[in-house]
Write an enzyme that holds these catalytic residues in place. Structure first.
Site, PDB file in Angstrom:
ATOM      1  CD  GLU A 148      78.399  67.887  76.755  1.00 34.72           C
ATOM      2  OE1 GLU A 148      78.581  68.169  75.551  1.00 34.72           O
ATOM      3  OE2 GLU A 148      79.019  66.960  77.326  1.00 34.72           O
ATOM      4  CG  HIS A 172      81.618  65.906  75.283  1.00 37.08           C
ATOM      5  ND1 HIS A 172      80.461  65.249  75.633  1.00 37.08           N
ATOM      6  CD2 HIS A 172      82.459  64.962  74.789  1.00 37.08           C
ATOM      7  CE1 HIS A 172      80.605  63.963  75.384  1.00 37.08           C
ATOM      8  NE2 HIS A 172      81.798  63.771  74.871  1.00 37.08           N
ATOM      9  CB  CYS A 221      80.488  62.656  71.924  1.00 37.92           C
ATOM     10  SG  CYS A 221      82.130  61.936  72.161  1.00 37.92           S
TER      11      CYS A 221
HETATM   12  N1  LIG Z   1      81.750  55.957  73.240  1.00 35.54           N
HETATM   13  C1  LIG Z   1      82.108  56.752  72.070  1.00 35.54           C
HETATM   14  C2  LIG Z   1      81.561  58.177  72.232  1.00 35.54           C
HETATM   15  C3  LIG Z   1      82.271  58.918  73.337  1.00 35.54           C
HETATM   16  C4  LIG Z   1      81.350  59.799  74.156  1.00 35.54           C
HETATM   17  O1  LIG Z   1      80.239  60.106  73.789  1.00 35.54           O
HETATM   18  N2  LIG Z   1      81.846  60.141  75.333  1.00 35.54           N
HETATM   19  C5  LIG Z   1      80.993  60.747  76.334  1.00 35.54           C
HETATM   20  C6  LIG Z   1      81.367  60.271  77.707  1.00 35.54           C
HETATM   21  C7  LIG Z   1      80.275  60.475  78.736  1.00 35.54           C
HETATM   22  C8  LIG Z   1      79.535  61.817  78.594  1.00 35.54           C
HETATM   23  O2  LIG Z   1      80.151  62.904  78.674  1.00 35.54           O
HETATM   24  O3  LIG Z   1      78.296  61.773  78.376  1.00 35.54           O
HETATM   25  C9  LIG Z   1      83.612  56.804  71.869  1.00 35.54           C
HETATM   26  O4  LIG Z   1      84.332  56.422  72.815  1.00 35.54           O
HETATM   27  O5  LIG Z   1      84.047  57.243  70.787  1.00 35.54           O
END
Ligand SMILES: N[C@@H](CCC(=O)NCCCC(=O)O)C(=O)O
Length: 257
Positions: A228, A226, A118
Protein backbone atom coordinates in the site's frame (compact mmCIF):
# COMPACT_ATOMS: atom_id res chain seq x y z
CA UNK A 1 -37.55 5.33 -18.45
CA UNK A 2 -36.58 2.83 -15.75
CA UNK A 3 -33.80 4.15 -13.56
CA UNK A 4 -30.62 2.36 -14.53
CA UNK A 5 -28.49 1.90 -11.43
CA UNK A 6 -24.94 3.08 -12.14
CA UNK A 7 -22.32 0.33 -11.90
CA UNK A 8 -21.23 0.46 -8.31
CA UNK A 9 -17.69 -0.07 -7.14
CA UNK A 10 -17.28 -3.09 -4.87
CA UNK A 11 -17.55 -2.65 -1.11
CA UNK A 12 -14.53 -4.03 0.75
CA UNK A 13 -14.52 -4.57 4.50
CA UNK A 14 -11.35 -3.32 6.21
CA UNK A 15 -10.53 -4.71 9.66
CA UNK A 16 -9.69 -1.97 12.16
CA UNK A 17 -7.41 -1.79 15.20
CA UNK A 18 -8.30 -0.95 18.79
CA UNK A 19 -6.83 2.45 19.73
CA UNK A 20 -6.93 3.85 23.25
CA UNK A 21 -7.14 7.62 22.90
CA UNK A 22 -7.74 8.73 26.47
CA UNK A 23 -10.32 8.71 27.84
CA UNK A 24 -12.03 6.65 25.13
CA UNK A 25 -11.47 3.60 22.95
CA UNK A 26 -11.68 3.85 19.18
CA UNK A 27 -11.60 1.48 16.21
CA UNK A 28 -9.29 2.90 13.55
CA UNK A 29 -7.14 2.05 10.54
CA UNK A 30 -4.30 3.58 8.57
CA UNK A 31 -5.09 6.06 5.81
CA UNK A 32 -2.51 4.59 3.41
CA UNK A 33 -4.42 1.31 3.23
CA UNK A 34 -7.68 3.06 2.41
CA UNK A 35 -6.08 5.21 -0.29
CA UNK A 36 -4.48 2.14 -1.89
CA UNK A 37 -7.89 0.45 -1.96
CA UNK A 38 -9.54 3.43 -3.65
CA UNK A 39 -6.66 4.45 -5.93
CA UNK A 40 -5.16 1.09 -6.96
CA UNK A 41 -7.94 -1.46 -6.36
CA UNK A 42 -10.74 1.01 -7.29
CA UNK A 43 -13.02 -0.28 -4.53
CA UNK A 44 -14.93 1.41 -1.73
CA UNK A 45 -13.47 0.62 1.72
CA UNK A 46 -15.83 0.06 4.63
CA UNK A 47 -14.27 0.01 8.09
CA UNK A 48 -15.22 -3.01 10.20
CA UNK A 49 -15.33 -2.18 13.94
CA UNK A 50 -13.89 -4.79 16.29
CA UNK A 51 -17.29 -5.90 17.53
CA UNK A 52 -17.19 -9.66 17.08
CA UNK A 53 -19.48 -9.79 20.14
CA UNK A 54 -22.17 -7.65 18.51
CA UNK A 55 -22.05 -8.29 14.75
CA UNK A 56 -22.50 -11.70 13.13
CA UNK A 57 -19.86 -12.19 10.45
CA UNK A 58 -22.45 -13.18 7.87
CA UNK A 59 -24.22 -9.82 8.39
CA UNK A 60 -21.11 -8.26 6.94
CA UNK A 61 -20.07 -10.90 4.45
CA UNK A 62 -23.47 -11.02 2.73
CA UNK A 63 -23.08 -7.33 1.92
CA UNK A 64 -19.33 -7.16 1.20
CA UNK A 65 -17.57 -7.96 -2.07
CA UNK A 66 -14.18 -8.55 -0.40
CA UNK A 67 -12.17 -8.23 2.82
CA UNK A 68 -8.87 -6.47 3.43
CA UNK A 69 -6.61 -7.08 6.44
CA UNK A 70 -4.25 -4.22 7.24
CA UNK A 71 -0.91 -4.31 8.97
CA UNK A 72 -0.53 -3.12 12.55
CA UNK A 73 2.18 -2.60 15.14
CA UNK A 74 0.33 -5.02 17.41
CA UNK A 75 1.05 -8.75 17.19
CA UNK A 76 -1.28 -11.73 17.01
CA UNK A 77 -1.47 -13.13 20.54
CA UNK A 78 0.67 -16.30 20.77
CA UNK A 79 -2.17 -18.21 22.42
CA UNK A 80 -3.64 -18.51 18.92
CA UNK A 81 -0.61 -20.37 17.56
CA UNK A 82 1.68 -21.59 20.32
CA UNK A 83 1.76 -22.56 23.96
CA UNK A 84 4.77 -20.33 24.56
CA UNK A 85 4.22 -17.64 27.14
CA UNK A 86 3.45 -14.13 26.09
CA UNK A 87 6.69 -12.24 25.42
CA UNK A 88 6.93 -9.28 27.82
CA UNK A 89 6.47 -5.80 26.40
CA UNK A 90 4.80 -7.11 23.25
CA UNK A 91 1.88 -5.07 21.94
CA UNK A 92 -1.23 -7.14 21.33
CA UNK A 93 -4.73 -6.34 20.08
CA UNK A 94 -6.97 -9.15 21.24
CA UNK A 95 -10.09 -7.37 19.97
CA UNK A 96 -8.61 -7.49 16.49
CA UNK A 97 -7.58 -11.13 16.90
CA UNK A 98 -11.14 -11.97 17.98
CA UNK A 99 -12.59 -10.54 14.76
CA UNK A 100 -9.87 -11.18 12.20
CA UNK A 101 -9.20 -14.87 12.75
CA UNK A 102 -12.85 -15.89 12.41
CA UNK A 103 -13.47 -13.38 9.61
CA UNK A 104 -10.58 -14.82 7.56
CA UNK A 105 -12.02 -18.32 7.65
CA UNK A 106 -15.56 -17.08 6.99
CA UNK A 107 -14.43 -14.89 4.07
CA UNK A 108 -12.70 -17.79 2.29
CA UNK A 109 -15.61 -20.13 3.06
CA UNK A 110 -17.99 -17.57 1.53
CA UNK A 111 -15.87 -17.38 -1.63
CA UNK A 112 -15.16 -13.67 -1.14
CA UNK A 113 -11.77 -12.20 -2.13
CA UNK A 114 -9.24 -11.62 0.66
CA UNK A 115 -6.01 -9.64 0.76
CA UNK A 116 -3.86 -9.54 3.91
CA UNK A 117 -0.87 -7.22 4.48
CA UNK A 118 1.83 -7.77 7.10
CA UNK A 119 -0.11 -8.43 10.32
CA UNK A 120 -3.03 -9.35 8.09
CA UNK A 121 -0.90 -11.97 6.32
CA UNK A 122 0.28 -13.32 9.67
CA UNK A 123 -3.35 -13.54 10.83
CA UNK A 124 -4.22 -15.57 7.72
CA UNK A 125 -1.46 -18.07 8.50
CA UNK A 126 -2.60 -18.38 12.13
CA UNK A 127 -6.29 -18.54 11.17
CA UNK A 128 -5.60 -21.64 9.06
CA UNK A 129 -3.47 -23.35 11.72
CA UNK A 130 0.02 -22.04 11.10
CA UNK A 131 2.45 -20.43 13.55
CA UNK A 132 4.69 -17.37 13.77
CA UNK A 133 8.20 -16.59 14.91
CA UNK A 134 7.55 -13.92 17.57
CA UNK A 135 11.01 -12.40 17.18
CA UNK A 136 12.61 -13.18 13.82
CA UNK A 137 15.78 -11.32 14.80
CA UNK A 138 16.34 -13.62 17.79
CA UNK A 139 16.16 -16.87 15.81
CA UNK A 140 19.59 -16.52 14.24
CA UNK A 141 18.06 -17.82 11.01
CA UNK A 142 16.92 -14.69 9.22
CA UNK A 143 18.21 -11.33 8.06
CA UNK A 144 16.90 -8.19 9.74
CA UNK A 145 13.25 -7.65 8.80
CA UNK A 146 12.46 -4.83 11.21
CA UNK A 147 12.34 -1.22 10.16
CA UNK A 148 14.68 1.36 11.72
CA UNK A 149 12.18 3.45 13.66
CA UNK A 150 14.72 6.24 14.00
CA UNK A 151 14.46 6.84 10.27
CA UNK A 152 11.82 8.88 8.39
CA UNK A 153 8.78 6.90 7.19
CA UNK A 154 10.02 7.13 3.60
CA UNK A 155 13.07 5.14 4.71
CA UNK A 156 11.18 2.77 7.03
CA UNK A 157 8.81 1.84 4.17
CA UNK A 158 11.43 2.14 1.45
CA UNK A 159 13.07 -0.77 -0.41
CA UNK A 160 14.60 -3.29 2.03
CA UNK A 161 15.17 -6.63 0.32
CA UNK A 162 14.15 -8.75 -2.67
CA UNK A 163 11.62 -11.55 -2.71
CA UNK A 164 11.55 -14.33 -5.29
CA UNK A 165 8.12 -15.15 -6.66
CA UNK A 166 7.23 -18.81 -7.12
CA UNK A 167 7.10 -19.49 -10.87
CA UNK A 168 3.55 -20.06 -12.10
CA UNK A 169 2.11 -18.81 -8.83
CA UNK A 170 -0.63 -16.24 -8.33
CA UNK A 171 1.80 -13.38 -7.62
CA UNK A 172 4.06 -14.29 -10.55
CA UNK A 173 1.04 -14.23 -12.84
CA UNK A 174 -0.42 -11.03 -11.40
CA UNK A 175 2.86 -9.08 -11.46
CA UNK A 176 4.49 -10.64 -14.52
CA UNK A 177 7.92 -10.66 -12.84
CA UNK A 178 10.13 -13.15 -11.02
CA UNK A 179 11.46 -10.90 -8.27
CA UNK A 180 10.22 -7.84 -6.40
CA UNK A 181 12.14 -5.43 -4.17
CA UNK A 182 9.93 -4.91 -1.14
CA UNK A 183 9.88 -2.97 2.09
CA UNK A 184 10.11 -4.71 5.45
CA UNK A 185 8.35 -3.48 8.59
CA UNK A 186 7.87 -6.52 10.80
CA UNK A 187 9.27 -8.30 13.86
CA UNK A 188 7.28 -11.49 13.45
CA UNK A 189 7.06 -13.87 10.50
CA UNK A 190 5.82 -17.23 9.30
CA UNK A 191 7.28 -20.15 11.23
CA UNK A 192 5.06 -23.12 10.31
CA UNK A 193 3.01 -22.38 7.21
CA UNK A 194 -0.55 -23.58 7.62
CA UNK A 195 -1.54 -26.56 5.50
CA UNK A 196 -3.66 -25.36 2.62
CA UNK A 197 -1.52 -22.26 2.06
CA UNK A 198 0.66 -22.13 -1.06
CA UNK A 199 3.97 -20.25 -0.89
CA UNK A 200 3.98 -17.37 -3.38
CA UNK A 201 7.22 -15.58 -2.45
CA UNK A 202 10.26 -16.01 -0.27
CA UNK A 203 12.95 -13.60 0.94
CA UNK A 204 16.61 -14.35 0.25
CA UNK A 205 16.87 -15.88 3.74
CA UNK A 206 14.05 -18.30 2.97
CA UNK A 207 11.36 -16.54 5.01
CA UNK A 208 7.89 -16.97 3.50
CA UNK A 209 6.92 -13.48 2.35
CA UNK A 210 3.63 -14.28 0.58
CA UNK A 211 1.16 -17.11 0.15
CA UNK A 212 -2.20 -17.85 -1.41
CA UNK A 213 -5.02 -19.99 -0.08
CA UNK A 214 -5.21 -23.26 -2.03
CA UNK A 215 -8.73 -24.09 -3.18
CA UNK A 216 -10.08 -20.60 -2.47
CA UNK A 217 -12.86 -19.83 -4.94
CA UNK A 218 -11.62 -16.24 -5.34
CA UNK A 219 -8.37 -14.32 -4.91
CA UNK A 220 -7.00 -14.98 -1.40
CA UNK A 221 -3.45 -13.74 -0.83
CA UNK A 222 -1.32 -12.59 2.08
CA UNK A 223 1.89 -10.59 1.71
CA UNK A 224 4.39 -9.74 4.47
CA UNK A 225 5.53 -6.47 2.92
CA UNK A 226 3.55 -3.21 2.58
CA UNK A 227 2.31 -2.86 -1.00
CA UNK A 228 0.00 0.00 0.00
CA UNK A 229 2.98 2.32 0.58
CA UNK A 230 3.15 4.69 -2.42
CA UNK A 231 1.34 1.96 -4.34
CA UNK A 232 0.99 3.95 -7.57
CA UNK A 233 4.78 4.27 -7.79
CA UNK A 234 5.30 0.49 -7.67
CA UNK A 235 3.81 -1.37 -10.67
CA UNK A 236 3.92 -4.81 -9.00
CA UNK A 237 2.21 -3.58 -5.85
CA UNK A 238 -0.39 -1.75 -7.94
CA UNK A 239 -0.98 -4.93 -9.93
CA UNK A 240 -1.58 -6.78 -6.67
CA UNK A 241 -4.24 -4.30 -5.56
CA UNK A 242 -5.77 -4.24 -9.04
CA UNK A 243 -6.04 -8.05 -9.08
CA UNK A 244 -7.74 -7.93 -5.67
CA UNK A 245 -10.11 -5.22 -6.93
CA UNK A 246 -10.89 -7.21 -10.07
CA UNK A 247 -11.83 -10.23 -7.95
CA UNK A 248 -14.11 -8.00 -5.86
CA UNK A 249 -15.67 -6.62 -9.06
CA UNK A 250 -16.51 -10.17 -10.17
CA UNK A 251 -18.37 -10.69 -6.89
CA UNK A 252 -20.17 -7.33 -7.15
CA UNK A 253 -21.23 -8.03 -10.76
CA UNK A 254 -22.55 -11.47 -9.82
CA UNK A 255 -24.58 -9.90 -7.00
CA UNK A 256 -26.06 -7.28 -9.37
CA UNK A 257 -27.33 -9.91 -11.82
N1 LIG B 1 3.23 -6.42 14.33
C1 LIG B 1 3.59 -7.43 13.33
C2 LIG B 1 3.12 -6.97 11.94
C3 LIG B 1 3.90 -5.77 11.47
C4 LIG B 1 3.04 -4.76 10.73
O1 LIG B 1 1.94 -5.02 10.31
N2 LIG B 1 3.59 -3.56 10.64
C5 LIG B 1 2.80 -2.43 10.21
C6 LIG B 1 3.19 -1.19 10.96
C7 LIG B 1 2.13 -0.10 10.92
C8 LIG B 1 1.46 0.05 9.54
O2 LIG B 1 2.13 0.32 8.52
O3 LIG B 1 0.21 -0.13 9.49
C9 LIG B 1 5.09 -7.67 13.31
O4 LIG B 1 5.82 -6.85 13.90
O5 LIG B 1 5.52 -8.66 12.68
Amino acid sequence: MAHQSAPQRPLVGVVTDLKEIEPHRFFATGEKYLRALTDAADVVPVLLPLMADRVHLQEWLQRLDGVFLTGAYSNVHPRHFAQTDEIPDTQHDEARDALSLDLIRATVDAGKPLLGVCRGMQEMNVAFGGSLHQNLHLTGRYQEHREDKSQPLAVQYGPAHDVSLVPGGVLARVTGVENITVNSVHTQGVDRLASGLQVEARAEDGLVEAFSVEGARRFAVGVQWHPEWQVLEHPQNKALFTAFGDACREVAAANQR
